[in-house]
Design a protein around this motif. Structure first.
Motif, PDB file in Angstrom:
ATOM      1  N   GLY A   1       0.818  -1.202   0.000  1.00  0.00           N
ATOM      2  CA  GLY A   1       0.000   0.000   0.000  1.00  0.00           C
ATOM      3  C   GLY A   1       0.853   1.252   0.000  1.00  0.00           C
ATOM      4  N   ARG A   2       0.215   2.355   0.355  1.00  0.00           N
ATOM      5  CA  ARG A   2       0.898   3.639   0.370  1.00  0.00           C
ATOM      6  C   ARG A   2       2.112   3.618   1.305  1.00  0.00           C
ATOM      7  NH1 ARG A   2      -2.163   8.367  -0.787  1.00  0.00           N
ATOM      8  NH2 ARG A   2      -3.967   7.451   0.236  1.00  0.00           N
ATOM      9  N   GLY A   3       2.046   2.750   2.323  1.00  0.00           N
ATOM     10  CA  GLY A   3       3.157   2.621   3.266  1.00  0.00           C
ATOM     11  C   GLY A   3       4.469   2.220   2.615  1.00  0.00           C
TER      12      GLY A   3
ATOM     13  N   ALA B   1      -1.804  -4.572  -5.079  1.00  0.00           N
ATOM     14  CA  ALA B   1      -1.605  -3.200  -4.595  1.00  0.00           C
ATOM     15  C   ALA B   1      -2.935  -2.604  -4.172  1.00  0.00           C
ATOM     16  CB  ALA B   1      -0.985  -2.348  -5.689  1.00  0.00           C
ATOM     17  N   SER B   2      -2.857  -1.543  -3.371  1.00  0.00           N
ATOM     18  CA  SER B   2      -4.056  -0.780  -3.031  1.00  0.00           C
ATOM     19  C   SER B   2      -4.261   0.290  -4.105  1.00  0.00           C
ATOM     20  CB  SER B   2      -3.886  -0.104  -1.673  1.00  0.00           C
ATOM     21  OG  SER B   2      -2.916   0.919  -1.782  1.00  0.00           O
ATOM     22  N   ARG B   3      -5.405   0.929  -4.060  1.00  0.00           N
ATOM     23  CA  ARG B   3      -5.678   1.990  -5.025  1.00  0.00           C
ATOM     24  C   ARG B   3      -4.656   3.113  -4.907  1.00  0.00           C
ATOM     25  NH1 ARG B   3     -10.804   6.225  -5.476  1.00  0.00           N
ATOM     26  NH2 ARG B   3      -9.757   7.516  -7.031  1.00  0.00           N
TER      27      ARG B   3
ATOM     28  N   LEU C   1      -3.076  -4.238 -11.066  1.00  0.00           N
ATOM     29  CA  LEU C   1      -2.739  -4.883  -9.791  1.00  0.00           C
ATOM     30  C   LEU C   1      -3.642  -4.420  -8.646  1.00  0.00           C
ATOM     31  CD1 LEU C   1       1.159  -5.118  -9.663  1.00  0.00           C
ATOM     32  CD2 LEU C   1      -0.512  -6.618 -10.733  1.00  0.00           C
ATOM     33  N   GLN C   2      -4.541  -3.491  -8.917  1.00  0.00           N
ATOM     34  CA  GLN C   2      -5.400  -2.989  -7.828  1.00  0.00           C
ATOM     35  C   GLN C   2      -6.362  -4.058  -7.335  1.00  0.00           C
ATOM     36  OE1 GLN C   2      -7.469   0.867  -8.203  1.00  0.00           O
ATOM     37  NE2 GLN C   2      -9.279  -0.179  -7.471  1.00  0.00           N
ATOM     38  N   VAL C   3      -6.273  -4.333  -6.043  1.00  0.00           N
ATOM     39  CA  VAL C   3      -7.177  -5.281  -5.395  1.00  0.00           C
ATOM     40  C   VAL C   3      -8.284  -4.477  -4.719  1.00  0.00           C
ATOM     41  CG1 VAL C   3      -7.358  -6.961  -3.510  1.00  0.00           C
ATOM     42  CG2 VAL C   3      -5.370  -6.993  -5.041  1.00  0.00           C
ATOM     43  N   GLY C   4      -9.544  -4.900  -4.912  1.00  0.00           N
ATOM     44  CA  GLY C   4     -10.610  -4.197  -4.191  1.00  0.00           C
ATOM     45  C   GLY C   4     -11.948  -4.191  -4.872  1.00  0.00           C
TER      46      GLY C   4
ATOM     47  N   ILE D   1      -0.854  -1.281   4.097  1.00  0.00           N
ATOM     48  CA  ILE D   1      -2.216  -1.039   3.604  1.00  0.00           C
ATOM     49  C   ILE D   1      -3.095  -0.812   4.825  1.00  0.00           C
ATOM     50  CG2 ILE D   1      -4.216  -2.124   2.492  1.00  0.00           C
ATOM     51  CD1 ILE D   1      -2.296  -3.545   0.605  1.00  0.00           C
ATOM     52  N   SER D   2      -3.880   0.276   4.815  1.00  0.00           N
ATOM     53  CA  SER D   2      -4.650   0.609   6.014  1.00  0.00           C
ATOM     54  C   SER D   2      -5.849  -0.309   6.206  1.00  0.00           C
ATOM     55  CB  SER D   2      -5.109   2.068   5.966  1.00  0.00           C
ATOM     56  OG  SER D   2      -5.928   2.276   4.840  1.00  0.00           O
ATOM     57  N   GLY D   3      -6.439  -0.798   5.085  1.00  0.00           N
ATOM     58  CA  GLY D   3      -7.592  -1.685   5.209  1.00  0.00           C
ATOM     59  C   GLY D   3      -8.921  -0.973   5.041  1.00  0.00           C
TER      60      GLY D   3
ATOM     61  N   ILE E   1       0.783  -6.406   7.887  1.00  0.00           N
ATOM     62  CA  ILE E   1       1.970  -5.777   8.470  1.00  0.00           C
ATOM     63  C   ILE E   1       1.779  -4.273   8.326  1.00  0.00           C
ATOM     64  CG2 ILE E   1       4.481  -5.537   8.327  1.00  0.00           C
ATOM     65  CD1 ILE E   1       4.513  -8.373   7.080  1.00  0.00           C
ATOM     66  N   ASN E   2       1.684  -3.600   9.449  1.00  0.00           N
ATOM     67  CA  ASN E   2       1.403  -2.168   9.422  1.00  0.00           C
ATOM     68  C   ASN E   2       1.994  -1.554  10.680  1.00  0.00           C
ATOM     69  OD1 ASN E   2      -0.022   0.447   9.625  1.00  0.00           O
ATOM     70  ND2 ASN E   2      -1.256  -0.380   7.939  1.00  0.00           N
ATOM     71  N   LYS E   3       2.548  -0.356  10.556  1.00  0.00           N
ATOM     72  CA  LYS E   3       3.182   0.215  11.750  1.00  0.00           C
ATOM     73  C   LYS E   3       2.189   0.892  12.681  1.00  0.00           C
ATOM     74  CE  LYS E   3       5.066   4.432   9.695  1.00  0.00           C
ATOM     75  NZ  LYS E   3       6.276   5.106   9.243  1.00  0.00           N
TER      76      LYS E   3
HETATM   77  C1  LIG Z   1     -14.962   4.793  -5.531  1.00  0.00           C
HETATM   78  C2  LIG Z   1     -13.790   4.263  -4.806  1.00  0.00           C
HETATM   79  C3  LIG Z   1     -13.285   3.039  -5.161  1.00  0.00           C
HETATM   80  C4  LIG Z   1     -12.170   2.522  -4.509  1.00  0.00           C
HETATM   81  N1  LIG Z   1     -11.704   1.287  -4.883  1.00  0.00           N
HETATM   82  C5  LIG Z   1     -10.629   0.789  -4.239  1.00  0.00           C
HETATM   83  C6  LIG Z   1     -10.112  -0.511  -4.574  1.00  0.00           C
HETATM   84  O1  LIG Z   1     -10.652  -1.212  -5.435  1.00  0.00           O
HETATM   85  N2  LIG Z   1      -9.007  -0.934  -3.920  1.00  0.00           N
HETATM   86  C7  LIG Z   1      -8.376  -0.191  -2.946  1.00  0.00           C
HETATM   87  O2  LIG Z   1      -7.351  -0.647  -2.403  1.00  0.00           O
HETATM   88  N3  LIG Z   1      -8.846   1.013  -2.611  1.00  0.00           N
HETATM   89  C8  LIG Z   1      -9.952   1.514  -3.236  1.00  0.00           C
HETATM   90  N4  LIG Z   1     -10.391   2.776  -2.885  1.00  0.00           N
HETATM   91  C9  LIG Z   1      -9.553   3.613  -2.004  1.00  0.00           C
HETATM   92  C10 LIG Z   1      -9.671   3.294  -0.538  1.00  0.00           C
HETATM   93  O3  LIG Z   1     -10.775   3.976   0.011  1.00  0.00           O
HETATM   94  C11 LIG Z   1      -8.381   3.745   0.200  1.00  0.00           C
HETATM   95  O4  LIG Z   1      -8.175   5.110  -0.036  1.00  0.00           O
HETATM   96  C12 LIG Z   1      -7.128   2.985  -0.241  1.00  0.00           C
HETATM   97  O5  LIG Z   1      -7.367   1.597  -0.198  1.00  0.00           O
HETATM   98  C13 LIG Z   1      -5.969   3.355   0.663  1.00  0.00           C
HETATM   99  O6  LIG Z   1      -4.793   2.737   0.247  1.00  0.00           O
HETATM  100  P1  LIG Z   1      -3.629   2.396   1.298  1.00  0.00           P
HETATM  101  O7  LIG Z   1      -4.179   1.507   2.357  1.00  0.00           O
HETATM  102  O8  LIG Z   1      -2.468   1.899   0.523  1.00  0.00           O
HETATM  103  O9  LIG Z   1      -3.241   3.831   1.853  1.00  0.00           O
HETATM  104  P2  LIG Z   1      -3.468   4.487   3.276  1.00  0.00           P
HETATM  105  O10 LIG Z   1      -4.890   4.404   3.675  1.00  0.00           O
HETATM  106  O11 LIG Z   1      -2.813   5.803   3.198  1.00  0.00           O
HETATM  107  O12 LIG Z   1      -2.685   3.545   4.268  1.00  0.00           O
HETATM  108  C14 LIG Z   1      -1.296   3.428   4.313  1.00  0.00           C
HETATM  109  C15 LIG Z   1      -0.974   2.538   5.499  1.00  0.00           C
HETATM  110  O13 LIG Z   1       0.423   2.277   5.508  1.00  0.00           O
HETATM  111  C16 LIG Z   1       0.864   2.270   6.848  1.00  0.00           C
HETATM  112  N5  LIG Z   1       2.316   2.522   6.804  1.00  0.00           N
HETATM  113  C17 LIG Z   1       2.949   3.658   6.442  1.00  0.00           C
HETATM  114  N6  LIG Z   1       4.287   3.477   6.460  1.00  0.00           N
HETATM  115  C18 LIG Z   1       4.498   2.206   6.843  1.00  0.00           C
HETATM  116  C19 LIG Z   1       5.677   1.432   7.057  1.00  0.00           C
HETATM  117  N7  LIG Z   1       6.895   1.936   6.836  1.00  0.00           N
HETATM  118  N8  LIG Z   1       5.532   0.160   7.461  1.00  0.00           N
HETATM  119  C20 LIG Z   1       4.301  -0.370   7.693  1.00  0.00           C
HETATM  120  N9  LIG Z   1       3.157   0.313   7.500  1.00  0.00           N
HETATM  121  C21 LIG Z   1       3.255   1.590   7.078  1.00  0.00           C
HETATM  122  C22 LIG Z   1       0.066   3.336   7.543  1.00  0.00           C
HETATM  123  O14 LIG Z   1      -0.007   3.083   8.931  1.00  0.00           O
HETATM  124  C23 LIG Z   1      -1.305   3.167   6.856  1.00  0.00           C
HETATM  125  O15 LIG Z   1      -2.145   2.270   7.581  1.00  0.00           O
HETATM  126  C24 LIG Z   1     -11.541   3.277  -3.492  1.00  0.00           C
HETATM  127  C25 LIG Z   1     -12.061   4.504  -3.121  1.00  0.00           C
HETATM  128  C26 LIG Z   1     -13.188   4.997  -3.753  1.00  0.00           C
HETATM  129  C27 LIG Z   1     -13.735   6.313  -3.322  1.00  0.00           C
END
Ligand SMILES: Cc1cc2nc3c(=O)[nH]c(=O)nc-3n(C[C@H](O)[C@H](O)[C@H](O)COP(=O)(O)OP(=O)(O)OC[C@H]3O[C@@H](n4cnc5c(N)ncnc54)[C@H](O)[C@@H]3O)c2cc1C
Lengths: 266, 316
Positions: free
Chosen positions: B206-208, B229-231, B243-246, B262-264, B281-283
């Motif tokens: 994910g974004r992490g 991957a996350s979005r 690669l987007q899962v969701g 990935i935040s979940g 795995i998330n910090k």
């Molecule tokens: C219409 C719509 C459709 C969507 N469809 C999808 C979809 O199909 N799939 C999808 O995934 N999302 C989808 N989303 C987006 C979703 O709502 C989230 O915004 C997205 O999943 C967030 O991605 P993320 O978890 O990677 O990022 P974030 O929410 O920013 O989370 C990043 C996480 O990484 C952790 N982190 C940071 N640094 C580290 C480190 N060094 N080590 C360990 N952990 C760390 C943080 O604690 C945080 O929990 C959609 C949203 C909308 C509005």
């Protein structure tokens, strides 16, 4: 060019969705509503196409209860020129929506219809394709672009859709399994949009004020001659099976031990 | 007697695995509503893929020829409808892949059929379960039309088994309608890894990750896993879109899903909640991903993933 773009009123994806105790639908009290996020991407693209191809017009259409005026207004506040509401209270299946849109298209004769690839309430991803077939048009579903959302092209708010010099065709990059496919569709064309086509703009305060004066025409299914009885009915709605949280492990060594000995997945 | 027509998906003479899951759904439908199953394969290489599919079914039709070379919704839906009319189909079943989603509604519109999209279960001959609101609700939908079109979420149905006696392939002559769409190019994302929707292990970032997928890829290598991957990652252009899962990307259900950084969000969970074992795995100890994880590790992924890779190597 005339562009018709659809905006559906849906439950806000940030709202907590709960199933009604009688399993007939979800609880709607206390839920926020907004425009389907994919439709906002469609509106954004429509505006970029309009501005790159003056003189053009963007018409935002919603099908739903009177409350859906709000989602049309939000499209108008983003910059759409006028709105159409096909007013209907209660459930409509996607097929009825497609057949209503077919009539609106016949009336408006747009060059392009832009829709979200799915509405994030019923999540069925069929309305655009149904409409394309009813119209006998070509379609490009899941429209995206080669450039990323971080690219200079996106920052310059360039349209992802590429029109031929004669404006008779449009090239669309589509998100499909295994990569990006590029199709060329003759106009009039139907395009459903995916997440990576653009980042939708926010409406500015002056534009929100201006939108209040833009016209919204109201139409009724009966006047359009469409029988809206559903081909697909929702007979029951349940909560999904719950997945319970497992355990936290203190370190990588414990994790691997658990995965190997308990879960037996590595 | 009811006839169920399975629309197969293939590329260059090879059947897509999702088709075998759609076949299982078709078999369940046949059990509940009676009837026999036939299949049609459309496109360049259809005859070869049809041969492959004939190991599962007595009759497989193949539609090939210039007009069907590329998977254009207009021509492929038209061929599917020709096949459906020829066999007198009461049901048309296909996998809810990008291809299936593109053509299923057009087939339904031509057959005046209702379409049940991306189903999770066959309840009866005309009722199906499907996810709505990002999987926050499961609906039972009823298709009220005499002919039904059903697209199938492949992860919810096991692949069909081969039948004892191989079936026959029949060429089906269909004239392609002149499409209003032209194929220009396909920019394939090449990867030596297993396909995301078919892999038994998926490692997602994910974004992490901040865009650095090296630790994800190294772990995926030792586990023979697909990368997801996350979005947030895909929107940033760090990894390919597919690669987007969701909810609005791919739905996966591997035996092991590892989510790192990935935040979940509910939209991500909608695509991986069905996995057998989930590791997060998330910090951030409060990240919602831990609510669905069987094993949660509160750690920096840049430290934990390389360690995990080494530990897994030791096991092999
Ligand atoms: C219409 C719509 C459709 C969507 N469809 C999808 C979809 O199909 N799939 C999808 O995934 N999302 C989808 N989303 C987006 C979703 O709502 C989230 O915004 C997205 O999943 C967030 O991605 P993320 O978890 O990677 O990022 P974030 O929410 O920013 O989370 C990043 C996480 O990484 C952790 N982190 C940071 N640094 C580290 C480190 N060094 N080590 C360990 N952990 C760390 C943080 O604690 C945080 O929990 C959609 C949203 C909308 C509005």
């Amino acid at each position: 060019m005339k562009i018709l773009v659809t905006v559906k009123r849906v439950e806000d994806y940030e709202s907590k969705i709960k199933v009604k105790p009688d399993n007939s639908w979800i609880v709607t009290e206390g839920v926020n509503y907004r425009a389907n996020p994919f439709d906002e991407i469609a509106v954004e693209e429509a505006l970029r196409v309009r501005d790159a191809n003056a003189p053009s017009e963007v018409v935002a259409v919603s099908i739903g209860s009177g409350a859906a005026q709000a989602e049309i207004r939000s499209a108008l506040a983003m910059g759409a020129d006028r709105g159409i509401l096909v007013k209907h209270d209660g459930f409509l299946d996607s097929d009825a929506v497609a057949r209503l849109l077919q009539k609106v298209v016949a009336k408006e004769a747009p060059d392009l219809v832009l829709m979200g690839k799915q509405a994030v309430d019923v999540d069925d991803n069929v309305t655009g394709q149904l409409l394309a077939e009813y119209l006998g048009w070509g379609q490009a579903t899941f429209a995206s672009k080669k450039e990323s959302l971080e690219s200079p092209e996106e920052k310059a708010k360039k349209p992802g859709l590429r029109f031929g010099a004669d404006k008779k065709t449009v090239q669309v990059a589509r998100e499909v399994d295994g990569g990006l496919e590029v199709l060329e569709v003759q106009l009039p064309a139907l395009i459903t949009v995916d997440l990576r086509l653009n980042v939708p703009r926010y409406a500015s305060l002056p534009n929100i004020m201006k939108a209040k004066k833009k016209p919204i025409e109201e139409l009724a299914p009966a006047a359009l001659g469409v029988d809206v009885s559903p081909k697909v009915k929702v007979v029951r709605v349940e909560a999904p099976p719950a997945r319970t949280a497992g355990i936290k492990v203190p370190d990588v060594a414990t994790l691997v031990k658990k995965l190997h000995e308990d879960a037996k997945v590595v | 007697m009811a006839t169920i027509l399975l629309i197969a998906e293939q590329a260059h003479g090879h059947l897509k695995k999702a088709t075998l899951s759609a076949l299982t759904a078709a078999q369940q439908l046949a059990q509940k509503g009676g009837g026999q199953i036939q299949a049609v394969v459309i496109g360049a290489g259809a005859a070869q893929s049809a041969q492959e599919l004939a190991a599962y079914l007595p009759t497989v039709h193949a539609v090939e020829g210039g007009g069907f070379e590329h998977a254009l919704a207009e021509t492929h839906a038209a061929a599917a409808v020709e096949a459906a009319k020829k066999v007198g189909a009461t049901d048309v079943v296909l996998a809810a892949t990008a291809y299936g989603k593109d053509i299923a509604p057009r087939i339904a519109a031509k057959l005046a059929a209702g379409v049940a999209s991306d189903i999770l279960a066959v309840v009866s001959a005309n009722q199906f379960k499907r996810a709505m609101w990002a999987g926050n609700a499961i609906a039972t939908v009823e298709v009220t039309t005499p002919v039904k079109v059903v697209s199938v979420r492949a992860t919810e149905f096991p692949a069909a088994q081969k039948s004892g006696s191989p079936g026959a392939v029949q060429q089906l002559g269909v004239t392609a309608p002149a499409p209003k769409t032209k194929f220009i190019e396909f920019n394939e994302v090449k990867s030596a890894r297993p396909e995301l929707t078919e892999a038994s292990v998926v490692v997602s970032g994910g974004r992490g990750t901040k865009g650095d997928f090296k630790p994800i890829e190294a772990l995926a290598d030792v586990l023979n896993a697909a990368v997801g991957a996350s979005r947030a990652v895909v929107d940033a252009g760090w990894q390919p879109n597919d690669l987007q899962v969701g909810q609005t990307g791919k739905v996966v259900a591997p035996k092991l899903y590892i989510a790192a950084g990935i935040s979940g969000a509910i939209q991500h969970l909608a695509g991986m909640k069905g996995s057998k074992t989930i590791v997060a795995i998330n910090k951030d100890a409060e990240a919602p991903i831990f609510q669905v994880a069987d094993y949660g590790l509160v750690a920096d992924l840049f430290k934990a993933l390389p360690e995990l890779t080494e530990e897994v190597k030791k096991l092999k």
